[in-house]
Design an enzyme around this catalytic site. Structure first.
Site, mmCIF file in Angstrom:
data_model
loop_
_atom_site.group_PDB
_atom_site.id
_atom_site.type_symbol
_atom_site.label_atom_id
_atom_site.label_comp_id
_atom_site.label_asym_id
_atom_site.label_seq_id
_atom_site.Cartn_x
_atom_site.Cartn_y
_atom_site.Cartn_z
ATOM 1 N N GLU A 15 90.238 134.403 93.508
ATOM 2 C CA GLU A 15 90.341 133.485 92.368
ATOM 3 C C GLU A 15 91.035 132.189 92.767
ATOM 4 O O GLU A 15 90.645 131.110 92.315
ATOM 5 C CB GLU A 15 91.087 134.175 91.215
ATOM 6 C CG GLU A 15 90.466 135.491 90.763
ATOM 7 C CD GLU A 15 88.968 135.380 90.523
ATOM 8 O OE1 GLU A 15 88.561 134.498 89.747
ATOM 9 O OE2 GLU A 15 88.207 136.161 91.123
ATOM 10 N N SER A 46 82.633 139.903 88.669
ATOM 11 C CA SER A 46 82.672 138.456 88.464
ATOM 12 C C SER A 46 84.045 138.018 87.974
ATOM 13 O O SER A 46 84.880 138.828 87.551
ATOM 14 C CB SER A 46 81.608 138.037 87.447
ATOM 15 O OG SER A 46 81.918 138.563 86.171
ATOM 16 N N HIS A 47 84.253 136.723 88.011
ATOM 17 C CA HIS A 47 85.539 136.147 87.617
ATOM 18 C C HIS A 47 85.927 136.565 86.198
ATOM 19 O O HIS A 47 87.066 136.982 85.955
ATOM 20 C CB HIS A 47 85.454 134.625 87.717
ATOM 21 C CG HIS A 47 86.690 133.922 87.256
ATOM 22 N ND1 HIS A 47 87.771 133.715 88.082
ATOM 23 C CD2 HIS A 47 87.028 133.408 86.050
ATOM 24 C CE1 HIS A 47 88.717 133.080 87.407
ATOM 25 N NE2 HIS A 47 88.286 132.877 86.173
ATOM 26 N N MET A 48 85.003 136.442 85.267
ATOM 27 C CA MET A 48 85.318 136.743 83.873
ATOM 28 C C MET A 48 85.581 138.232 83.654
ATOM 29 O O MET A 48 86.364 138.611 82.787
ATOM 30 C CB MET A 48 84.202 136.258 82.958
ATOM 31 C CG MET A 48 84.183 134.747 82.784
ATOM 32 S SD MET A 48 85.789 134.084 82.307
ATOM 33 C CE MET A 48 85.335 132.547 81.557
#
Length: 794
Positions: A596, A749-751
């Site tokens: 991140e 994924s990031h979310m």
């Protein structure tokens, strides 16, 4: 049925169905009358209905208004219709009167009585052209589960949508039933020559197809008259390209390939399904041209030929899955094993296309984990010999151990060091001056090289480490040495850069820091990181509006003695003897935080590149929208050679040409997974299985946020829908949202990570059709425990 009667009169709904029944089409028994006739001869009409339908248990009472189904207006759903009406006078009168009450004052409006179709196995609507633009596809929207005849038109069911190119042949069909419906549709096309039509149908258990409605498509006047030829003229070239790319390639294992919009580097999530040329070319330059494979080579995967990971099908980006799979083979793996395993991976994906967005967790063994034997047996039994399996597992184990090892050659630490170097050279990088044209181009080229060497390359390495860590953690759960809830707690015990941003935004709101300080760190972020049309945080005037959520406190996490013992036994069993359980968790924490953080750092360079391109465009009076339609190479080629035209005119011509091609690419209907040329002809709309985060159940109002919107909607206590699981959307977590739904995005994924950190229920990667239904309903239920997501109509 007949298909020789051309140019017959298309009247009201009732008149058209009556005429078609006379031509031999299967139409449920029809009787109709006007409002005037009903008022003057009510008793006679009731007797006629009872005699006409005497062998029928139930009928439909439907509207057939004069201003319904006209050339310009369908008035679909504007008037009442009632199904399953019993043949009892009072029931018929109630139904007829209710339909008439929904009409205007005209006494010539009609009421249509029809026999109900029983034992329905499929019902739906077919349009002979795409409603929006008239492109040459049959659009099938059907329900083959509920047994109702109005489930598609009412919008109250989960249905399927398939685009079928009008050059399709019988051999392209796997479903005989869909083929039979298409034959009916084509017969109707011949009957109503040159008229695009909208057809409602039902199929009974005997596979008899009944026509329920035929009307004109009313949006024809809005269509580009050339769109049919523009698509058709390119289709054969597209088919030829797919045929060629599917062939065996030198130095690439696998007898064929498959193309997907979401595997591996997931262009659908990162740049969209139909990105503008600038976004697509930037993504290619920074990631999918060469960086993607170099990162894997550094980590111990095979050395790849100099080939692209992503291809473009008339502007639509696809991952070449065979290339992706080759890059996940450990270095030194024998040719015979490599060929077998790549073919097995492709066959699994071809047979289970719903796994297209879960490639690295449910299709490919990209590293060693503690469930590798079970996966090989369950997914790929008898593909490799015992000796071949041992060799494959041994190389993956060596690669994974090298990834975790804390020594001077550790690629994770080296990549994190490169990211820190990139950060140190970013001082004053965002100060965009009114530079001369040539200097702007020089600056862009310098930033691109820096971004690749010290940004996207190390980020790619760190992201691969995070995948390896996630795979190890999941396998610990699958081996039952730790509970899933404990892994979730572990992920809440440390903060990523997004968590730090939430804390800083809270400090800004409370007056501890000012906007300039906040924007100096986070101002470069933007939803859709590669999109020049998406505003940066520092350009969004109302990003600070509304309440800001107090940052979530970090949880405390420590392995229990029983967990330590069980995990250590598992490590020893799999020859990870130089590691203890804490090594695994420390590695996972470093990789997740690093991924991140590295994305956050390199996107500052990317953001400046976009701003420089916008600044360059101003020299020629080109807007950001104009610049989005130029490829990166078209911008950078200026210093290479003189033009044959004025700069502005030269670029205007290029922009107009690219715009035209972009519009055509939007009209192409291509599948989310292309396994052969057959998938060009029959294109199902993506209906992904979402990745559910957490175990909460919520229901509430839905808000959709488009990255191009300048005004931010009220998000507090709302279930927020966004297109991609992109880090540029991080600010939404400061708005006290109740849940998150994304069209694209994977389990890692990031979310997905942010929602797990903040304990926000989420459905990541739902696909086109489900999210459209959710957005249109304005209200939904998200049950992560049961893994259910469905709209609620209030």
């Amino acid at each position: 049925m007949s298909n020789k009667n051309k140019n017959i009169y298309m009247g009201t709904k009732a008149e058209t169905l009556f005429l078609l029944s006379k031509l031999g089409y299967n139409i449920p028994k029809v009787y109709y009358f006007t409002v005037n006739e009903w008022k003057n001869s009510k008793k006679d009409i009731l007797n006629k209905i009872l005699s006409t339908f005497k062998n029928t248990k139930k009928v439909a009472v439907r509207s057939s208004s004069l201003n319904e189904d006209t050339d310009n207006l369908s008035m679909a759903g504007a008037y009442k219709s009632f199904l399953n009406i019993k043949l009892i006078e009072n029931s018929l009168i109630d139904g007829i009167e209710n339909v008439i009450s929904s009409f205007d004052a005209s006494q010539k409006n009609q009421v249509l009585i029809q026999e109900m179709v029983n034992n329905v196995i499929m019902s739906g609507v077919v349009m002979t052209k795409v409603l929006d633009d008239g492109s040459p596809y049959y659009v099938f929207n059907y329900d083959d589960t509920s047994g109702k005849t109005d489930s598609v038109t009412s919008g109250n069911s989960i249905n399927k949508t398939v685009y079928i190119y009008n050059g399709v042949t019988d051999l392209d069909f796997d479903s005989k039933l869909l083929l039979n419906v298409l034959k009916l549709v084509q017969s109707l096309e011949n009957t109503f020559s040159d008229i695009p039509i909208d057809i409602e149908f039902a199929v009974d258990k005997n596979q008899k197809i009944q026509l329920l409605q035929v009307r004109k498509i009313t949006t024809k006047s809005n269509w580009d008259k050339n769109i049919h030829n523009q698509i058709s003229s390119r289709f054969d070239y597209l088919k030829s390209f797919i045929q060629n790319i599917m062939k065996k390639r030198i130095n690439i294992y696998g007898s064929k390939t498959t193309l997907g919009i979401m595997p591996d580097w997931n262009p659908a999530e990162m740049i969209g399904v139909v990105p503008q040329p600038l976004a697509s070319s930037l993504y290619r330059e920074l990631i999918t041209k060469r960086v993607w494979s170099r990162a894997r080579e550094v980590m111990g995967y095979r050395k790849m030929p100099n080939i692209d990971l992503m291809i473009s099908l008339y502007g639509r980006p696809y991952i070449d899955v065979r290339n992706s799979l080759n890059s996940f083979l450990p270095a030194g793996l024998k040719n015979e094993i490599s060929e077998k395993i790549v073919n097995a991976y492709i066959n699994r994906l071809d047979n289970d296309p719903h796994l297209h967005d879960k490639l690295e967790f449910e299709v490919v063994l990209t590293s060693y984990d503690f469930q590798i034997d079970e996966k090989l047996k369950m997914w790929y039994e008898n593909i490799l010999t015992s000796a071949e399996e041992d060799e494959y597992k041994g190389l993956l184990r060596e690669l994974t151990i090298n990834a975790i090892n804390k020594n001077e050659n550790n690629t994770l630490d080296k990549a994190l060091s490169d990211i820190e170097y990139l950060k140190t050279i970013q001082n004053d990088i965002e100060k965009i001056h009114n530079y001369e044209i040539m200097f702007i181009i020089d600056k862009i080229k310098t930033l691109l090289e820096e971004c690749k060497q010290y940004g996207t390359l190390p980020f790619s390495i760190i992201a691969r480490h995070a995948f390896i860590a996630e795979s190890l953690l999941r396998s610990l759960v699958d081996c039952r040495v730790i509970e899933k809830e404990r892994i979730a707690l572990f992920k809440k015990s440390f903060s990523t850069i997004a968590g730090e941003m939430s804390s800083h935004l809270y400090q800004l709101n409370s007056g501890e820091i000012n906007k300039e300080t906040f924007f100096s760190t986070y101002g470069h972020l933007r939803p859709s990181s590669y999109d020049i049309l998406s505003q940066r945080y520092c350009d969004r005037k109302n990003i600070f509006d509304g309440d800001v959520v107090e940052p979530v406190s970090l949880e405390k996490f420590e392995l229990t003695s029983q967990e330590v013992q069980s995990i250590q036994e598992l490590l020893d069993k799999h020859n990870f003897r130089n590691f203890n359980p804490n090594d695994i968790f420390n590695y996972a924490q470093k990789a997740i935080i690093g991924r991140e953080y590295s994305k956050f750092i390199f996107t500052r360079h990317l953001s400046v590149i976009l701003e420089l391109i916008a600044n360059w465009g101003k020299h020629f009076d080109l807007t950001r929208k104009d610049m989005s339609m130029l490829s990166l190479n078209e911008v950078l080629e200026i210093p290479y050679s003189p033009l044959h035209n004025h700069y502005e005119k030269y670029f205007r011509n290029k922009i107009e040409l690219n715009k035209a091609n972009y519009n055509i690419s939007s009209s192409f209907k291509l599948s989310y997974l292309i396994r052969s040329t057959k998938d060009l002809y029959i294109v199902p709309v993506q209906r992904s299985i979402p990745n559910f985060i957490g175990n909460k159940k919520i229901e509430g109002e839905v808000v959709f946020f488009d990255p191009h919107d300048k005004k931010i909607p009220q998000l507090k206590n709302k279930i927020v829908c966004i297109e991609a699981a992109d880090p540029g959307y991080d600010w939404i977590f400061t708005k006290n949202i109740s849940g998150l739904i994304t069209k694209y995005g994977g389990a890692n994924s990031h979310m997905a990570i942010r929602c797990a950190e903040l304990d926000i229920p989420a459905a990541i990667g739902c696909g086109d059709q489900p999210i459209e239904r959710i957005i249109n309903s304005n209200y939904c239920i998200l049950d992560c425990q049961k893994e259910e997501l469905y709209p609620i109509t209030l």
